[in-house]
Design an enzyme around this catalytic site. Structure first.
Site, mmCIF file in Angstrom:
data_model
loop_
_atom_site.group_PDB
_atom_site.id
_atom_site.type_symbol
_atom_site.label_atom_id
_atom_site.label_comp_id
_atom_site.label_asym_id
_atom_site.label_seq_id
_atom_site.Cartn_x
_atom_site.Cartn_y
_atom_site.Cartn_z
ATOM 1 N N LYS A 1 -21.122 -44.065 33.293
ATOM 2 C CA LYS A 1 -20.378 -44.596 32.323
ATOM 3 C C LYS A 1 -19.291 -43.910 31.888
ATOM 4 O O LYS A 1 -18.158 -44.151 31.330
ATOM 5 C CB LYS A 1 -21.472 -44.918 31.141
ATOM 6 N N ARG B 1 -24.449 -43.606 23.814
ATOM 7 C CA ARG B 1 -25.006 -44.584 24.453
ATOM 8 C C ARG B 1 -25.230 -43.708 25.885
ATOM 9 O O ARG B 1 -24.176 -42.994 26.189
ATOM 10 C CB ARG B 1 -23.778 -45.553 25.555
ATOM 11 N N GLY C 1 -30.058 -51.128 31.359
ATOM 12 C CA GLY C 1 -30.994 -51.548 30.309
ATOM 13 C C GLY C 1 -32.204 -50.598 30.208
ATOM 14 O O GLY C 1 -33.142 -50.707 29.266
ATOM 15 N N MET D 1 -31.695 -47.201 29.810
ATOM 16 C CA MET D 1 -31.799 -46.240 28.617
ATOM 17 C C MET D 1 -31.340 -46.633 27.394
ATOM 18 O O MET D 1 -31.186 -48.010 27.582
ATOM 19 C CB MET D 1 -30.610 -45.067 29.039
ATOM 20 N N ARG E 1 -18.076 -50.508 35.769
ATOM 21 C CA ARG E 1 -18.911 -49.677 36.906
ATOM 22 C C ARG E 1 -19.021 -51.047 37.910
ATOM 23 O O ARG E 1 -18.432 -51.929 37.792
ATOM 24 C CB ARG E 1 -20.164 -49.826 36.477
ATOM 25 N N HIS F 1 -31.006 -59.190 30.823
ATOM 26 C CA HIS F 1 -31.793 -58.309 31.410
ATOM 27 C C HIS F 1 -32.590 -59.185 32.753
ATOM 28 O O HIS F 1 -32.423 -58.491 33.873
ATOM 29 C CB HIS F 1 -32.959 -57.656 30.806
ATOM 30 N N SER G 1 -41.737 -48.096 74.027
ATOM 31 C CA SER G 1 -41.560 -48.785 72.815
ATOM 32 C C SER G 1 -42.351 -48.076 71.769
ATOM 33 O O SER G 1 -43.649 -48.029 71.899
ATOM 34 C CB SER G 1 -41.985 -50.067 72.843
ATOM 35 N N CYS H 1 -40.675 -50.748 68.067
ATOM 36 C CA CYS H 1 -41.095 -52.039 67.731
ATOM 37 C C CYS H 1 -42.033 -51.881 66.350
ATOM 38 O O CYS H 1 -42.796 -52.894 66.094
ATOM 39 C CB CYS H 1 -41.698 -52.723 68.770
ATOM 40 N N TYR I 1 -32.888 -49.251 71.688
ATOM 41 C CA TYR I 1 -32.906 -50.433 70.892
ATOM 42 C C TYR I 1 -33.780 -50.191 69.706
ATOM 43 O O TYR I 1 -34.923 -49.465 69.836
ATOM 44 C CB TYR I 1 -33.166 -51.524 71.494
#
Lengths: 872, 872
Positions: A23, A93, A102, A104, A337, A453, A752, A820, A840
């Site tokens: 902020k 703030r 929401g 703080m 923001r 919120h 694998s 996997c 992969y």
């Protein structure tokens, strides 16, 4: 001279978010590029860290620095802080480096007291406004600094409105608010144990401390844990000249995005409230108007707002989310923001910004958070389903969910952790509900808008949310709700569609989502960039088809045991297990063979031209038998007892079965070969078959099973007088297999990594016994930073994998290596697999797009193109 | 020219046992130093390997080579093989590189047939002898080559003796044996399906093949597995001119050792039979006379034998075991090999040979097989016990054992594997009984002497054996035995003392053995040589005292959970687990503290001046609760259910308990500190305390528990106003702990490798579920060469340990490293620990001497002094 802790908005644009918080740095940057920002300054995160380290001692010199900067504000505004006649009012703030919406606390209108409120009334010629500001200060300060319950103030306000017979705050007059203020001062004194502090500087000091303290509240800790934000960052504090959206009908306040955060559609998007302060929008108590309506009501400020937002997006090359206030016709930007958005919006914005020339393709690919894509791949209501809509609300966060109604966050958490699908239904949500939101499948609220919120949090988590549903009334005492005409109890089932805003009583069929054009484009770009191949784990032709649609380049894990579980097969499986001789067992296996072959054929067809890895039977045989108490014969009971194991995870399973009962694996190999030949005949294209032996720890195991596989397959092929290309390999899922990967590689065409079991054995964590038990405590107590079953444990499991890769490639440079385990669909783990040099990853079909993107980002990271930080 | 497969005894002395086998090389060496050996030649092990690889094809050229060597024998003896008038007779005897007594097959008197037997009778003027030789050939050839049951021949012989009213073979006359021979030829033809082959060369060829084939019989495979002999060595075949101990009263045969194989006492020791062939001694059918009696009966051959044996021991610098035959007064040595001996004898011989100047101390230490020492450390009958001796036999293998009578090897194997202590009771044993001998606690036979099959095998295995117990009669059909005056049934309990030859009905108290002077001397020499320290695993003051007596230099593992199990403590442990609050739990723990303190005090006193490692609570809490069906309250049932785990091995145990219930570990640390202070007060010497946290996988776990330990201990010490030196460390028993040993080492003063659990997790083998199940199959099928819970898996677990040592020492060069799994008492694993550079091994008290010796041998191996091969 000591460290410096305070920077004016005109000074700080280059200092960065780590020090000023998101902020603070936004306000400084906007000030630097000439946007209309109120005057103010930022107390750094370093001051907060010092404060927390010092156990509540403000760092030396901080109070003096603040005083100096307040003096500069007084000079700039020609008002004095604490003045009785025409006071300078300030807001405080919080603002951390990483956005925690929401979480703080904020306090407005600091500087008012019993005398100054009268001065303000005279100076503004607006008594109603002055008392409205003062009563808000008392309430917020009482709540944040002294912990006086906000609800006590709210009840008083509600009672007053009742007495006056009005429904909106704005309908209350100056006298009403003067009366309310007096009442609020009494509530404060009762709750705090002392009178409301009249000194402005004392108010400011206590407010700064309260913001610092709010960093360590339980709800902030829960949020950080859920979002994997480190605990030691601290928050900055922004002290800002008050501007007022509540001075009358020429004033207002709102939030706006540069693009639609739900869809990504270009163009300003947001909401505003006339004659209100910013908290009224975010808290969701009054339902605001769409931003488009502002054009008519406030034409000039609307134009300025549009210009400002265009300038901001150009500056940041990112979609922005701002808060603004109009005070008597003048526009002020209070915050900017990076805007939170749905995954669909994120994708569309990235693709659009490439067209618009703001980003190149690599930047667009790097910018998307793959974890967020998950929400795009959530189910939606089946378009073919017929259902009755019981109520409608705002489409606050897309996706559909079905679950039992629960009316409070604690119960949502409890039942959600217990594995039940629940919908959290609330009048509105607050940051205190965060633990319930995390566990709910979806959220439904009666009040609040698209930026309430509930809506913001749900979009961040990728959960469906319907907000502002007027037809909903919650009776928390009776544990019941009213939904339009219907009465429902807690526990009844609801379906919500956060994409349409529809609420339906009962269950509705959901379908998996499709990939839209923008998503397709982005994934195509990702495919151009990535080196790692992406396969899917799929056990059925349906899953295989879905995986292919999502871009899977083969199947990395086809488990064959699910095929043993189906109703018409289980009796043969049990008879096979109960067989008293090898011949008898072979006879039952022969009966199972056609079923397995049929399954394999379907999968091979769905994956025509692509490799399919078939894993031979893995689970202990007792998993196929009924519980002891349901056994029908003494013989069955004996067999169940004989097969019982103290630690089945480490027992007779995996390739141990294949060595003890070779006839089982022989049958499976025969079924694979026959299916491959049948599909080759039917489609003209032979599948690329890979036969995988699970749980190998010793090269000798694989040597024997490879021989069994080759002998069995050769016999089948000889009999059919045919040829077939196939490979034989193994899962690497035991520490010993990693350590002796050199010897095992000599017997394998491919490896694998089965990182689920490898995590269990390497860490000595039984997943069944860890999650919900000691592992949960470990995560709560921060012994571990992440769940190793979700995020690959690089230090332990990952290091063993690195040893395995090095040793295997040392003797078999051409060996194909993949993963996997479920980690194959976790973005961080995909990046690790890229670093390891695997060929992969294989993951669940719905995670394939995410893995494609994560693989591209890993390749980009290697080239130095790193993801742009999202959130602000 | 192809490979050479045959060597005359006069040629082969330099070729070594790998090629000629132990028997072959011994015959060649004796021939070279001029001892009286019959003429003969050896077919090499390479010929056998070729034959087995060629699936039963004799290697090319072998038959011709044999023919050439037979011709040389004919020349040397002036007789012709297959001659009808005065035939050359040959024996065929197997001889592998590593001695496998009784496992391979022998055939005597080859070259006889229906005509030659008459020739032999005339040439020797001894019809009885000729037919005795022929009937033996038919029986042995029938058994070995054609698989005709030996018992069928034996029954016929017994029936004939019955009919003649005699008890000894020698009492049968020439006519009797001629009649018996005719009957044997019929039995052969019935069993083999063809007449007995009359051609001498055909007999020889088939006999050589049969010896080769005998390498792969199941009983040979079982023996090799039990003795860890590789499967691919093959056996040599010795073809030797027959000499006859059964030509009459001036002939005889015997076996002799250069020293007493039971005690090691110097001087010739053995047995002989007049007018018999060698097989009669070994088979244990007739009970032979002690060798001392031979001096009177055969004075001249006795002197020659004594000279020969002295010469052999000087040559080999080792105690020798020979077979000899006297033919009409002339002595022949048929075989020499290193003599099997009891552990006590091995120790005494090694120590004596140092005094005699035959060996130096290092050679003496290197020569003892540490695994064999185990038998010295077996229990004996309590000298204070009163009991009645039911019968006496020969003291064939020392040590005492108690167990249930079983009458056949299959049942002994089954019950033994089931964990029951059994005594195998047999008329005599044969190589077919080997699987039962392995599982029995002890062996009792009615027939056979000190060199009978049962006696030799039992000594090799270190099991008690009483042989030749005349008062014993076995009725296998009725599953009963008669023992002197008593009648007993299978399942009744016996005690045998193989050191005294006593047999007792019922159980007698056994006591652990003491270490004698020779053993002490040898271990002192070992202590001078070794670098590795040796500690013991001990949980009680008694075990600690025993360990110290055996030379333990501290305790490497004191498990604290056994202290929780005692009767007066368990109720508090259960109440602690059931506690509904931390305070309630603390109260119960406070009640347990004095018990723990008392145990620790006893152990510290026993180990005064030496380090003691206390491991904090390790097992999952459910182990302390009763089974569900025995729970007394609903609450208890709920708790049992809640604590139940799918895989307890990988569940809430070890340091996870300490993190979830810190109050448990706090109590234990307090008890340790208080005990240490009390002992310091009492003895003036503070114990060297090491507190060990189990099952650590993450450095963070140990960091927290180290802090808990230090905080708790400091508080105790502060309160007592005292000082105490102690260390905090961890078990390394998870693969992750090995991999991240660097991070964990930063938090630890010491590591102790817990190789039991490390083996379970690294291999994914639950010990409970592997042994008796898939692991047993793996060992039977040779997937694994050794049980990884007995012999450390160097390739997997060992490599992880090596990684851990390297990484730990990399950050903490001074960290103390040890091992406390059961492998700490396994000689091969001790050697590995030496190679790894560990500081100490810790094992059960009874294995401490063995570990001291193994550690010395590992140090010697590093200097190039390797153990002399025992066995021959």
């Amino acid at each position: 001279m000591g460290a410096r802790y305070v920077y004016d908005f005109t000074e700080g644009a280059h200092l960065g978010r780590d020090l000023l918080g998101g902020k603070g740095v936004g306000l400084a940057e906007m000030t630097a590029i000439g946007l209309p920002v109120p005057a103010g300054f930022t107390v750094t995160t370093e001051a907060c860290r010092e404060y927390l380290r010092g156990r509540g001692e403000l760092p030396p010199g901080l109070e003096e620095e603040i005083e100096t900067h307040v003096a500069r504000l007084e000079e700039a505004t020609a008002k004095r802080f604490g003045d009785a006649a025409n006071p300078l009012l300030l807001s405080v703030r919080s603002g951390a480096a990483i956005s925690m919406p929401g979480m703080m606390d904020t306090i407005l209108n600091l500087g008012l007291n019993d005398v100054a409120v009268e001065g303000l009334a005279r100076a503004t010629d607006n008594e109603r406004f002055a008392f409205d500001a003062y009563r808000r200060l008392i309430q917020m300060y009482g709540d944040v600094v002294e912990g006086v319950e906000a609800q006590r103030f709210e009840s008083e306000l509600a009672a007053l409105k009742d007495r006056r017979g009005v429904s909106q705050d704005v309908e209350l007059g100056a006298d009403d608010l003067r009366e309310l203020t007096a009442r609020f001062l009494e509530i404060y004194a009762e709750g705090a144990g002392h009178d409301f502090p009249q000194g402005a500087r004392r108010q400011l000091e206590r407010a700064v401390r309260a913001v610092f303290d709010s960093w360590d509240t339980p709800r902030a800790q829960v949020y950080r844990r859920a979002n994997r934000i480190p605990d030691d960052l601290g928050t900055a504090v922004n002290v800002v000249q008050m501007v007022f959206g509540n001075t009358g009908d020429r004033s207002g306040t709102g939030v706006a995005f540069t693009r639609d955060p739900a869809t990504g559609e270009p163009g300003m998007w947001g909401e505003f409230l006339v004659n209100a302060q910013g908290e009224d929008v975010v808290a969701g108590i009054r339902t605001p108007e769409p931003i488009a309506d502002m054009r008519e009501r406030f034409p000039e400020p609307y134009e300025r707002l549009a210009e400002t937002m265009a300038r901001l997006e150009e500056h940041y090359r990112e979609m922005q989310d701002i808060e603004f206030t109009i005070e008597d016709g003048a526009l002020y930007i209070l915050q900017t923001r990076t805007g939170k958005r749905t995954a669909a919006a994120a994708v569309r914005i990235a693709v659009d910004m490439v067209s618009e020339g703001l980003l190149n393709r690599e930047e667009a690919v790097a910018r998307i958070d793959p974890a967020q894509l998950d929400q795009l791949l959530h189910p939606m209501i089946d378009p073919a389903a017929e259902y009755e809509v019981a109520a409608r609300g705002l489409n606050a966060s897309p996706g559909a969910a079905t679950g039992a109604i629960v009316l409070d966050a604690d119960r949502a958490e409890e039942q959600g952790k217990g594995g039940e699908a629940v919908i959290l239904v609330r009048p509105e949500t607050t940051p205190d509900d965060i633990h319930g939101l995390i566990e709910a499948e979806g959220i439904l609220t009666a009040h609040g808008g698209m930026t309430s919120h509930a809506a913001v949090v749900a979009r961040g988590m990728g959960k469906p949310c319907v907000a502002g549903c007027d037809a909903l009334a919650v009776d928390a005492g009776a544990r019941r709700i009213r939904l339009g005409e219907r009465e429902l109890a807690e526990g009844d089932v609801l379906t919500i569609d956060g994409g349409s805003g529809e609420v339906i009583v009962g269950e509705v069929a959901l379908v998996p989502p499709q990939i839209d054009e923008n998503f397709e484009t982005l994934l195509d770009w990702a495919d151009e960039i990535r080196g790692l191949r992406v396969r899917a784990n799929a056990d059925t032709p349906e899953d295989a088809a879905k995986a292919r649609e999502f871009g899977a380049e083969g199947i990395g894990l086809c488990r064959t045991e699910h095929m043993f579980m189906a109703e018409e097969r289980l009796p043969h499986v049990r008879a096979m297990i109960m067989a008293s001789s090898r011949d008898e067992r072979r006879a039952e296996l022969d009966r199972l063979l056609p079923f397995q072959q049929e399954d394999f054929e379907g999968i091979f067809e769905a994956m025509a031209g692509l490799p399919v890895t078939i894993r031979l039977l893995d689970p202990p045989l007792h998993e196929f038998l009924p519980p002891l108490e349901e056994a029908e014969t003494d013989e069955m009971r004996r067999r169940i007892r004989a097969l019982r194991e103290a630690n089945p995870m480490l027992g007779t399973r995996g390739c141990r079965l294949g060595l003890l009962y070779p006839e089982i694996y022989e049958m499976q190999v025969r079924a694979v070969v026959r299916a491959a030949l049948a599909v080759a005949d039917r489609t003209g294209e032979a599948p690329l078959v890979e036969i995988m032996h699970p749980l190998v720890g010793f090269a000798e195991e694989l040597r024997r099973l490879r021989r069994l596989t080759l002998d069995t397959a050769s016999a089948e092929l000889e009999q059919a007088d045919r040829q077939l290309d196939y490979h034989v390999g193994t899962m690497i899922e035991l520490p010993r297999a990693c350590i002796r990967a050199d010897e095992i590689a000599a017997e394998a065409d491919f490896f694998s990594f089965g990182t689920n079991d490898l995590t269990q054995t390497t860490l000595g964590f039984s997943r069944d016994d860890a999650e919900g038990k000691f592992l949960t405590r470990y995560l709560e107590d921060r012994v571990l930073a992440a769940n190793p079953f979700e995020t690959l444990d690089r230090g332990g499991v990952g290091d063993l994998m690195a040893i395995a890769v090095e040793r295997a490639r040392g003797v078999a440079p051409e060996i194909k290596l993949g993963i996997c385990g479920e980690h194959g669909g976790d973005p961080g783990s995909v990046a690790f697999c890229h670093e390891l040099g695997l060929d992969y990853v294989s993951c669940s079909p719905y995670r394939v797009p995410l893995a494609r993107l994560a693989a591209a980002q890993a390749a980009l990271a290697e080239r130095g193109v790193v993801a742009v930080q999202v959130g602000g």
